[in-house]
Design a protein around this motif. Structure first.
Motif, short mmCIF file in Angstrom:
data_model
loop_
_atom_site.label_atom_id
_atom_site.label_comp_id
_atom_site.label_asym_id
_atom_site.label_seq_id
_atom_site.Cartn_x
_atom_site.Cartn_y
_atom_site.Cartn_z
N ASP A 174 -2.13 2.77 -4.06
CA ASP A 174 -0.69 2.58 -4.27
C ASP A 174 -0.14 3.77 -5.03
OD1 ASP A 174 -0.12 -0.21 -3.28
OD2 ASP A 174 -1.68 -0.67 -4.74
N LEU A 193 0.85 -1.18 0.00
CA LEU A 193 0.00 0.00 0.00
C LEU A 193 0.89 1.23 0.00
CD1 LEU A 193 -2.63 -1.04 2.71
CD2 LEU A 193 -3.02 -0.94 0.25
N SER A 194 0.31 2.38 -0.32
CA SER A 194 1.08 3.61 -0.26
C SER A 194 1.71 3.76 1.12
CB SER A 194 0.17 4.81 -0.54
OG SER A 194 -0.30 4.78 -1.86
N ASP A 198 0.62 -2.73 -9.90
CA ASP A 198 0.81 -2.26 -8.53
C ASP A 198 1.56 -3.31 -7.71
OD1 ASP A 198 -0.98 -4.18 -7.51
OD2 ASP A 198 -2.65 -2.77 -7.36
#
Length: 747
Positions: free
Chosen positions: A440, A29-30, A492
């Motif tokens: 993301d 994830l980001s 991603d």
């Protein structure tokens, strides 16, 4: 005390480019984001959710509704159950529990919920007269986990709506619209014991309370709402009072929060508290604010526009529910369509993190989400969202949704504005506008040649949904004279692969175009050749600073300025057309800006310049710059003026006019030696001014703000004519380099 919540931008990401094997692994994830943007299956209500509270894996929901139903079911459809203004759900499955309460009365609604620190009592506030048939005047207690009305809790009559509750081990604090409790005066704030006995704590607010928060291990109560005074002292919308005596510990006078704004939500971590704000009209504060828990001073203020209804801090990330539509003041997205959920780093609130679940405005006031709550036990943390929305991520889902740690199901979109060019012998450069993924920021781009299923190479690039910089890849294995096709796709970190881009083709050069080679060799970090017909001006320099159009400039619609070069030019209508750099940067102190132009206009206009404006995302406003300069504009008579603002307009002017419908080459330079203007390879004007503005911004061509303070300001700020081969350099070009560029363009 457990963390819970009742109803309550200048840094830019740099594009990171790498060949395969050289990129660091991307996170799932980001960075900083704990939740996927993919919503999980969750039961829903048929009305508005105003408040949420969580304890022991159960989420308690209050609002204005009469039924709940399974996910994917239309209102009144199969599986619908009666639920009057209250429901309880398993936090981890989204399914209803056996806890059923009916909160009734004339225009009954539940506006606030909180669970005692020991998890054994749920407190409910709002406007109602009974819970499960047991008389209760807008304030009630529920035994947990049995879910029965706690009849020993007897707070007496509360004269009006309860909008906020925070329960501690010693007292239950509540606030709202009321002016009396148990026939005793209480000006919108009160506290009772666990049995409902009224405590002497009685701070007085002149207008409603909408949020209360008691930070763990602190002897204070933080109050937010509509009020303008607390205990008679000037303190608009926010105050900190003692938890025992109710006296003011910190007020916020002189419209620290503007008169047009109110506080809707408060949360805290171990060092700070965070405030959600809603404004109406002009001069509002709609964003979020962090304040220190020791000094109560502001740490930062997020000035995004679009009222914030709730905040929830988890680790070092602040999640918020709002309808933000303009974060340009924070270096974020410009005005346009609303977004309703966001995540921010508590130390660096701008830019927002790449977490972008989507809801609509929904019903009621149409503000989208209104409440947040997250689980407080276990590793599989869930974030619950309630409000007015009726869709989530484009699917029907009413008033309730939740997000887990992922991985989510959503992947990136297709890269746009893909182009290929060969500006060096045996080398083809493919460039594109990066895409985004809902949760993301770091994506991997694979480049495919001639339809192969095996990528020729990969590039890692970071993007945000509103900030999609250019990325590029150079094929160094291409044979001169051979035509190749290319496509790009994004993946991603969870392995979700987006669709392939459109296919582009290029014939590999044996001899590079001389003019373009010179521009690149001389260090251009922005180079818009302006020959592509799609809606972008690709950057042929290593800077990867793509330009985007506003209005409808006709990109690549006319023969270009360079002799012997097939690259085309762009035409501007002189009404509202320009091309701008969407990624804003610190301005150059020494620089050169270069372009070719052709026009017969008699209304002048700006040919090129540097400014801090950005258009609205919905295209309804050009976002003209408030700080601008480093520009070349044409007067009505056709002369060129090169100017920079340094305590005033500092300009130099060409003696001749150039609105003769012929191609001309203009270069403007400024550095320690001053400003120099060249036309057609020859110096035509200069001065010794070296001072420059420092406001961040980006290059523009074709138009921008041009006020009357500038000498011989033309009738139009927009240029009517054709522009080609715009380039900017972070250095001063020499007279010899300028002359060479002009000569190469005229061969």
């Amino acid at each position: 005390m457990r963390q819970k919540l009742t109803a309550l931008l200048t840094a830019l990401l740099l594009t990171l480019v790498s060949l395969a094997g050289f990129a660091p692994p991307a996170a799932a994830l980001s960075p900083g984001v704990a939740f996927s943007a993919t919503n999980l299956p969750t039961w829903q209500t048929n009305g508005i959710v105003w408040g949420l509270a969580e304890a022991n894996g159960v989420v308690y929901v209050g609002g204005t509704f009469t039924a709940i139903r399974p996910p994917g079911t239309a209102a009144g459809g199969a599986g619908t159950r009666s639920a009057v203004n209250f429901a309880a759900f398993d936090a981890y499955t989204g399914n209803p529990t056996s806890c059923n309460l009916s909160v009734t009365g004339t225009r009954a609604t539940v506006r606030a919920l909180d669970v005692s620190p020991d998890g054994r009592t749920l407190y409910i506030g709002g406007s109602f007269s009974a819970v499960n048939g047991v008389s209760a005047s807008s304030f009630a207690a529920i035994n947990l986990p049995g879910c029965t009305v706690k009849t020993s809790f007897q707070p007496g009559g509360v004269s009006a709506t309860v909008r906020a509750i925070d329960a501690t081990g010693n007292a239950v604090y509540f606030g709202g619209d009321f002016t009396s409790v148990r026939n005793t005066a209480r000006q919108r704030l009160a506290a009772v014991t666990a049995t409902g006995a009224l405590l002497p704590w009685a701070p007085a607010a002149d207008l409603p309370i909408r949020a209360l928060h008691v930070p763990p291990a602190k002897n204070v109560v933080i109050a937010g709402g509509d009020f303008t005074t607390m205990n008679g002292a000037d303190s608009k919308a926010l105050a900190v009072v003692d938890s025992s005596a109710g006296r003011n510990l910190r007020t916020y006078p002189n419209f620290f929060i503007p008169r047009t704004s109110v506080v809707k939500g408060i949360d805290s971590d171990s060092t700070s508290f965070y405030v959600a704000n809603e404004g109406t009209g002009g001069g509002v504060f709609d964003g979020r604010m962090r304040l220190d828990l020791g000094t109560y001073n502001q740490v930062w203020r997020d000035t995004c526009l679009g009222a914030t209804q709730a905040v929830s801090v988890i680790g070092r990330t602040l999640y918020a529910a709002h309808h933000a539509h303009n974060c340009a003041s924070m270096g974020g997205f410009t005005d346009g369509s609303r977004i309703h959920l966001s995540a921010q780093n508590v130390d660096t609130p701008s830019p927002m993190l790449q977490w972008n679940p989507l809801t609509n405005d929904g019903q009621g006031e149409g503000l989208g989400p209104r409440a947040l709550a997250h689980t407080t036990a276990g590793s599989n943390t869930m974030l619950w969202v309630g409000g007015e929305f009726t869709t989530v991520n484009a699917g029907a889902q009413q008033s309730l949704t939740r997000f887990g740690p992922g991985p989510g199901a959503a992947g990136p979109g297709a890269p746009q504005f893909v182009a290929a060019e060969s500006l060096a012998a045996g080398r083809n450069t493919i460039r594109w506008q990066t895409t985004s993924d809902p949760d993301d920021s770091a994506l991997t781009y694979s480049i495919y040649r001639n339809g192969s299923g095996t990528p020729l190479g990969t590039v890692n690039a970071s993007s945000l949904w509103w900030n999609l910089p250019q990325a590029s890849f150079t094929d160094t294995t291409a044979a001169p004279g051979v035509r190749y096709s290319y496509q790009v796709r994004a993946t991603d970190p969870n392995g979700h692969t987006g669709p392939l881009s459109a296919q582009v083709s290029v014939t590999t050069a044996a001899t590079p175009p001389a003019y373009a080679a010179a521009v690149r060799a001389d260090g251009a970090n922005t180079y818009w050749r302006l020959g592509e017909s799609f809606a972008a001006a690709g950057d042929s320099s290593p800077g990867n600073r793509m330009g985007l159009p506003y209005g409808r400039p006709s990109l690549g619609n006319t023969a270009g300025a360079l002799n012997g070069d097939s690259n085309r030019a762009t035409t501007f209508d002189g009404v509202d057309d320009f091309v701008y750099a969407p990624q804003q940067v610190a301005p150059p102190t020494a620089y050169s800006a270069e372009a070719w132009f052709r026009t017969n206009t008699t209304t002048g206009g700006k040919i090129l310049g540097f400014g801090n404006g950005l258009p609205r995302r919905n295209g309804t406003n050009p976002g003209l710059s408030s700080n601008y300069g480093r520009h070349v504009y044409m007067t009505n008579a056709g002369n060129l003026i090169f100017g920079e603002w340094s305590g005033g307009a500092r300009t130099i002017k060409s003696p001749a006019a150039y609105n003769d419908n012929a191609w001309h080459h203009v270069v403007a330079t400024q550095g320690p030696g001053g400003m120099v203007l060249y036309v057609d390879g020859v110096r035509v004007a200069s001065n010794t001014v070296s001072a420059v503005q420092t406001a961040i911004g980006g290059w523009r061509i074709g138009g921008d703000q041009l006020g009357s303070s500038w000498p011989e300001a033309p009738t139009s700020r927009y240029f009517r004519g054709s522009i080609d081969e715009f380039a900017a350099y972070p250095r001063v070009l020499s007279p010899a380099q300028v002359a060479t560029h002009n000569q190469l363009g005229r061969r």
